[in-house]
Design a protein around this motif. Structure first.
Motif, PDB file in Angstrom:
ATOM      1  N   CYS A  45     -52.898   8.214   7.477  1.00 42.31           N
ATOM      2  CA  CYS A  45     -51.605   7.698   7.004  1.00 42.31           C
ATOM      3  C   CYS A  45     -50.430   8.498   7.552  1.00 42.31           C
ATOM      4  O   CYS A  45     -49.327   8.436   7.033  1.00 42.31           O
ATOM      5  CB  CYS A  45     -51.604   7.693   5.485  1.00 42.31           C
ATOM      6  N   HIS A  46     -50.647   9.277   8.608  1.00 39.76           N
ATOM      7  CA  HIS A  46     -49.571  10.071   9.218  1.00 39.76           C
ATOM      8  C   HIS A  46     -49.971  10.411  10.658  1.00 39.76           C
ATOM      9  O   HIS A  46     -51.149  10.340  11.005  1.00 39.76           O
ATOM     10  CB  HIS A  46     -49.357  11.367   8.437  1.00 39.76           C
ATOM     11  N   ASN A  89     -44.786   5.680   5.572  1.00 39.78           N
ATOM     12  CA  ASN A  89     -45.320   6.470   4.455  1.00 39.78           C
ATOM     13  C   ASN A  89     -44.242   7.481   4.072  1.00 39.78           C
ATOM     14  O   ASN A  89     -43.741   8.199   4.934  1.00 39.78           O
ATOM     15  CB  ASN A  89     -46.593   7.182   4.963  1.00 39.78           C
ATOM     16  N   CYS A 130     -46.867  12.020   3.175  1.00 39.70           N
ATOM     17  CA  CYS A 130     -47.436  13.126   3.946  1.00 39.70           C
ATOM     18  C   CYS A 130     -46.951  13.288   5.391  1.00 39.70           C
ATOM     19  O   CYS A 130     -47.093  14.390   5.930  1.00 39.70           O
ATOM     20  CB  CYS A 130     -48.957  13.123   3.873  1.00 39.70           C
TER      21      CYS A 130
HETATM   22 ZN    ZN Z   1     -51.176  11.078   5.582  1.00 40.41          ZN
END
Ligand code: ZN
Ligand code: MG
Length: 223
Positions: free
Chosen positions: A91-92, A120, A123
């Protein structure tokens, strides 16, 4: 125990980020890392920004996405070099992923590298990619409570782009309270009120960004 493991992961990322940063530094490429929620309008802001900067700033784009290359295809149409990173579930972006595509660019011919992170609010900000500046994109439709709920992104960013200002009147957002919260978290941050859809405010943001790119170029000439 868990803390130790986390520290290990972060320092490996830090090490890669240092390598990326030195590659950008070598050719004086100003690098920004754009972060924000899915649907905040990062790509649309980017498209409008590219159209303004084309002809004055030589730029390229790295697109982070979990699975697709939809955003990269949009950017490609604006005639700038673009590389897609698919995180395959993560997610990053991390510094190693960015490092993996840097050799696809001719950095000596660039003034600005724009990295669009995975959508997102949480993070991505924890991972240094080697950029000069983090930029937050927050759309008015996400609500005025987001900076206080996700303060780290706003604390670490040099500028926040408040997008979708054209539909402010249809929301319950208290713009003054939103601005105030952002300044409480980060008194030095620049706030740009824009609508990527109508183009409102994009010029001011693009001018500010161009100034930063030019400052870096002056360092290049001075060397
Ligand atoms: Zn992430
Ligand atoms: Mg996008």
């Amino acid at each position: 125990m868990e803390i130790k493991v986390n520290t290990g992961i972060l320092s490996a990322n830090e090490q890669k980020a240092v390598e990326n940063r030195s590659l950008f530094e070598k050719d004086r490429v100003f690098t920004i890392n754009i972060m924000g929620s899915p649907g905040s309008g990062k790509t649309t802001v980017l498209e409008k920004t590219i159209d303004i900067l084309t002809g004055t700033v030589r730029l390229a784009v790295i697109e982070g996405d979990i699975y697709t290359s939809k955003d990269a295809r949009r950017i490609e149409k604006h005639g700038v070099p673009v590389e897609q990173i698919n995180t395959g579930g993560a997610c990053h972006l991390d510094a190693k992923m960015v490092s993996g595509v840097l050799n696809k660019f001719d950095l000596t011919g660039l003034d600005l590298m724009i990295i669009e992170n995975v959508g997102n609010l949480v993070c991505p900000v924890e991972f240094d990619l080697g950029e000069d500046l983090k930029i937050a994109v927050l759309s008015i439709t996400e609500g005025d409570d987001k900076p206080m709920k996700y303060p780290l992104l706003f604390r670490e960013s040099g500028a926040v782009i408040l997008n979708k200002m054209d539909i402010l009147e249809f929301t319950d957002v208290d713009l003054q309270a939103l601005r105030q919260d952002i300044y409480i978290i980060n008194p030095d941050i620049k706030i740009f009120e824009v609508s990527a859809r109508t183009g409102q405010g994009i010029d001011q943001w693009a001018d500010w960004l161009t100034d930063r790119v030019n400052n870096k170029l002056k360092e290049k000439t001075a060397k």
